[in-house]
Design a protein around this motif. Structure first.
Motif, PDB file in Angstrom:
ATOM      1  N   LEU A  39       0.825  -1.259  -0.209  1.00 42.13           N
ATOM      2  CA  LEU A  39      -0.174  -0.136  -0.146  1.00 42.13           C
ATOM      3  C   LEU A  39       0.690   1.180  -0.188  1.00 42.13           C
ATOM      4  O   LEU A  39       0.513   2.325  -0.634  1.00 42.13           O
ATOM      5  CB  LEU A  39      -1.112  -0.283   1.172  1.00 42.13           C
ATOM      6  CG  LEU A  39      -1.860   1.215   1.405  1.00 42.13           C
ATOM      7  CD1 LEU A  39      -2.778   1.338   0.058  1.00 42.13           C
ATOM      8  CD2 LEU A  39      -2.685   1.095   2.696  1.00 42.13           C
ATOM      9  N   LEU A 101     -12.231  -4.490   1.006  1.00 47.01           N
ATOM     10  CA  LEU A 101     -10.974  -4.578   0.008  1.00 47.01           C
ATOM     11  C   LEU A 101     -11.545  -4.853  -1.267  1.00 47.01           C
ATOM     12  O   LEU A 101     -11.187  -4.799  -2.547  1.00 47.01           O
ATOM     13  CB  LEU A 101     -10.254  -5.507   0.585  1.00 47.01           C
ATOM     14  CG  LEU A 101      -9.433  -4.981   1.588  1.00 47.01           C
ATOM     15  CD1 LEU A 101      -8.407  -6.199   2.260  1.00 47.01           C
ATOM     16  CD2 LEU A 101      -8.441  -3.841   1.265  1.00 47.01           C
ATOM     17  N   LYS A 129     -10.291   7.022   4.940  1.00 46.35           N
ATOM     18  CA  LYS A 129     -11.333   6.519   4.328  1.00 46.35           C
ATOM     19  C   LYS A 129     -11.457   6.927   2.722  1.00 46.35           C
ATOM     20  O   LYS A 129     -11.410   6.185   1.746  1.00 46.35           O
ATOM     21  CB  LYS A 129     -12.709   6.874   4.962  1.00 46.35           C
ATOM     22  CG  LYS A 129     -14.091   5.893   4.065  1.00 46.35           C
ATOM     23  CD  LYS A 129     -15.282   6.455   4.468  1.00 46.35           C
ATOM     24  CE  LYS A 129     -15.894   7.699   3.856  1.00 46.35           C
ATOM     25  NZ  LYS A 129     -15.755   7.757   2.293  1.00 46.35           N
ATOM     26  N   THR A 131      -8.902   8.076   1.212  1.00 43.76           N
ATOM     27  CA  THR A 131      -7.738   7.637   0.442  1.00 43.76           C
ATOM     28  C   THR A 131      -7.809   6.261  -0.089  1.00 43.76           C
ATOM     29  O   THR A 131      -7.730   6.022  -1.025  1.00 43.76           O
ATOM     30  CB  THR A 131      -6.486   7.886   1.341  1.00 43.76           C
ATOM     31  OG1 THR A 131      -6.490   9.298   1.746  1.00 43.76           O
ATOM     32  CG2 THR A 131      -5.235   7.362   0.783  1.00 43.76           C
ATOM     33  N   LEU A 132      -8.493   5.293   0.562  1.00 41.84           N
ATOM     34  CA  LEU A 132      -8.635   4.048   0.539  1.00 41.84           C
ATOM     35  C   LEU A 132      -9.754   3.752  -0.781  1.00 41.84           C
ATOM     36  O   LEU A 132      -9.434   3.083  -1.446  1.00 41.84           O
ATOM     37  CB  LEU A 132      -8.761   3.281   1.652  1.00 41.84           C
ATOM     38  CG  LEU A 132      -7.938   3.257   2.875  1.00 41.84           C
ATOM     39  CD1 LEU A 132      -8.562   2.382   4.173  1.00 41.84           C
ATOM     40  CD2 LEU A 132      -6.678   2.424   2.172  1.00 41.84           C
ATOM     41  N   ASP A 133     -10.651   4.808  -0.824  1.00 41.63           N
ATOM     42  CA  ASP A 133     -11.572   4.807  -1.743  1.00 41.63           C
ATOM     43  C   ASP A 133     -10.994   5.190  -3.067  1.00 41.63           C
ATOM     44  O   ASP A 133     -11.529   4.559  -4.049  1.00 41.63           O
ATOM     45  CB  ASP A 133     -12.645   5.763  -1.482  1.00 41.63           C
ATOM     46  CG  ASP A 133     -13.867   5.313  -0.588  1.00 41.63           C
ATOM     47  OD1 ASP A 133     -13.911   3.973  -0.340  1.00 41.63           O
ATOM     48  OD2 ASP A 133     -14.642   6.082   0.083  1.00 41.63           O
TER      49      ASP A 133
END
Length: 173
Positions: A39, A101, A129, A131-133
């Motif tokens: 990541l 994920l 959140k 950023t992960l999206d």
């Protein structure tokens, strides 16, 4: 989104009792190793700046597992948050993290259905959140992960070989 006909999987209670007794720190070391390999290279420098020194936790509720970590000096690092609460905690069951994920479930849907709990710094939680999206989940596909791991191992091996020996080796190959 999760198919209503597909039941959510839960870690069996006997296994959860065993997992919940495992010491946190070694698991956190393994967790951050994965974050650093897969990541970290995909995170924007502004995001990393906001994460610097912040304490984070992933709590897999049905498994009784907690992974404590921080971003410090250019890498995710395992941490011990036993004295004070972390700045941010994401808590959900293993199946819900899996669905996140795989992009089968939206984080907002899980949050409003109380299957994903976010505790701590609201601004930090929203930034993580979002950023992960924004990350292309293809980076988590096994082929991409193996390619990234091979690249990191190659770079580390090259760093161990003196430059003169590296030129001599590459001319022979």
């Amino acid at each position: 989104m999760q198919n209503p006909a597909t039941p959510a999987y839960r870690i069996p209670e006997p296994l959860a009792r065993v997992l919940g007794r495992l010491p946190r720190y070694p698991g956190s070391v393994l967790f951050v190793t994965g974050l650093n390999l897969v990541l970290a290279r995909h995170l924007h420098p502004d995001t990393l700046h906001m994460l610097e020194g912040r304490s984070l936790r992933i709590h897999v509720a049905d498994a009784g597992l907690r992974f404590d970590y921080t971003w410090r000096d250019g890498a995710f690092r395992a941490a011990r948050h036993e004295v004070a609460a972390p700045d941010l905690t994401f808590r959900a069951d293993a199946w819900d993290f899996h669905c996140l994920l795989q992009r089968r479930e939206d984080p907002d849907t899980l949050f409003f259905s109380r299957r994903l709990v976010i505790e701590g710094d609201t601004e930090l939680g929203l930034m993580v959140k979002n950023t992960l999206d924004s990350i292309d989940m293809a980076v988590f596909q096994p082929r991409a992960v193996l390619r990234d791991v091979a690249q990191v191992l190659r770079q580390r091996a090259e760093a161990l070989i003196p430059s003169g020996a590296r030129r001599q080796y590459s001319s022979r190959v």
